[in-house]
Design a protein around this motif. Sequence first.
Motif, short mmCIF file in Angstrom:
data_model
loop_
_atom_site.label_atom_id
_atom_site.label_comp_id
_atom_site.label_asym_id
_atom_site.label_seq_id
_atom_site.Cartn_x
_atom_site.Cartn_y
_atom_site.Cartn_z
N THR A 1 0.80 -1.23 0.00
CA THR A 1 0.00 0.00 0.00
C THR A 1 0.83 1.28 0.00
OG1 THR A 1 -0.16 -0.13 2.41
CG2 THR A 1 -1.97 -1.09 1.12
N CYS B 1 1.30 3.45 2.34
CA CYS B 1 0.29 4.41 2.81
C CYS B 1 0.83 5.84 2.91
CB CYS B 1 -0.26 3.97 4.16
SG CYS B 1 -1.17 2.40 4.10
N CYS C 1 -7.03 2.73 -2.32
CA CYS C 1 -7.61 3.01 -1.01
C CYS C 1 -9.13 2.84 -0.97
CB CYS C 1 -7.24 4.43 -0.57
SG CYS C 1 -5.45 4.73 -0.51
#
Length: 326
Positions: free
Chosen positions: A107, A109, A126
């Motif tokens: 991911t 993030c 997401c």
Amino acid sequence: MSVDAQVRQLEQWVAIKPDDGASVRRLVNLLETPRGFTTAFGAFGTAQSRINESLGFDWRLGMLDRRVYGDAYLQWMSILETLGITQVVPVAQMFSGRVLTINGQHTHCDVRLKFFKETKVIPSLCHDCFKVQILPENLDDLFLAYFLLLNLDLPNDNSRKCMIELRSGIKYPYKGYIYCQSLAEAKSCLAAFDDLKTKHAICGLPAKISHGCSEFGQEYPDFKYEGSDEQKPFKTPQGWAADEKNYFRDLKLAKPGRQTNNKSIISLRDVFVFRTWVRYAQLIGDETSARFGVNSGPSLFPAFDQRVRRQSKTRNAEMNELECRS
């Protein structure tokens, strides 16, 4: 350079320069590597070895007793002080479970959140990220939430974390998360978490399902998951796909250095996290911090105290709001 050589070099350096926070952070991260578990070239490695020796055979289950983890924390602080570790770098969050992926992709993030802040575009990956969000009322419950997540057996070994909130404008001081890649999986993980609480007769620790990062829902309320199966999917504005493609076209994202955050021990980095949590709780006026020792443990770097003090009144009010809900 091998891990052992790096650890040895950093131990020697931080013994001379204990205020070099970046080097201390790198050292405790290296000590979490499998080879680092048995390496003790200086005070930090020795501390980790002694912390490991303090754990019983079935320590994860034992830590579901508030008295046990309270006493263990005081013991770990004593180990640090005995070895002359008088200052720790603040570490706000702690992970367990596999390294987070969504639809098979790592991911990253931090990178995707940076993209959102610059463009106000929610990254496509997401949209499939759902989380079980746990909102501990106080520090004591945050510790308990963490050890519950360590004992939680999930088929996909979902990524989990507990943290203190330092982001300005994001509500509630203490958080726990189980990361999922669909709403159905989030519902299953929420049920598993509730079942584990029931099994061990643990009250409190309210949990719910959320969608993506908090910042997304603040900017686009329709993106939030409101708990209804009839909720309409978020409609992606035109142009978002092109904006994302252009942003990430030449951006090289490194693969994580590990596939899992699970460990067989409580590491020195973990203990730094616990110390950070306790200091945070003291600064925001959380009365449960008293059972972890008012004056026990090393200090944190001054910038951390200053940052938390600026938020302390707001965080205390948010903590009281959660208490009134229960």
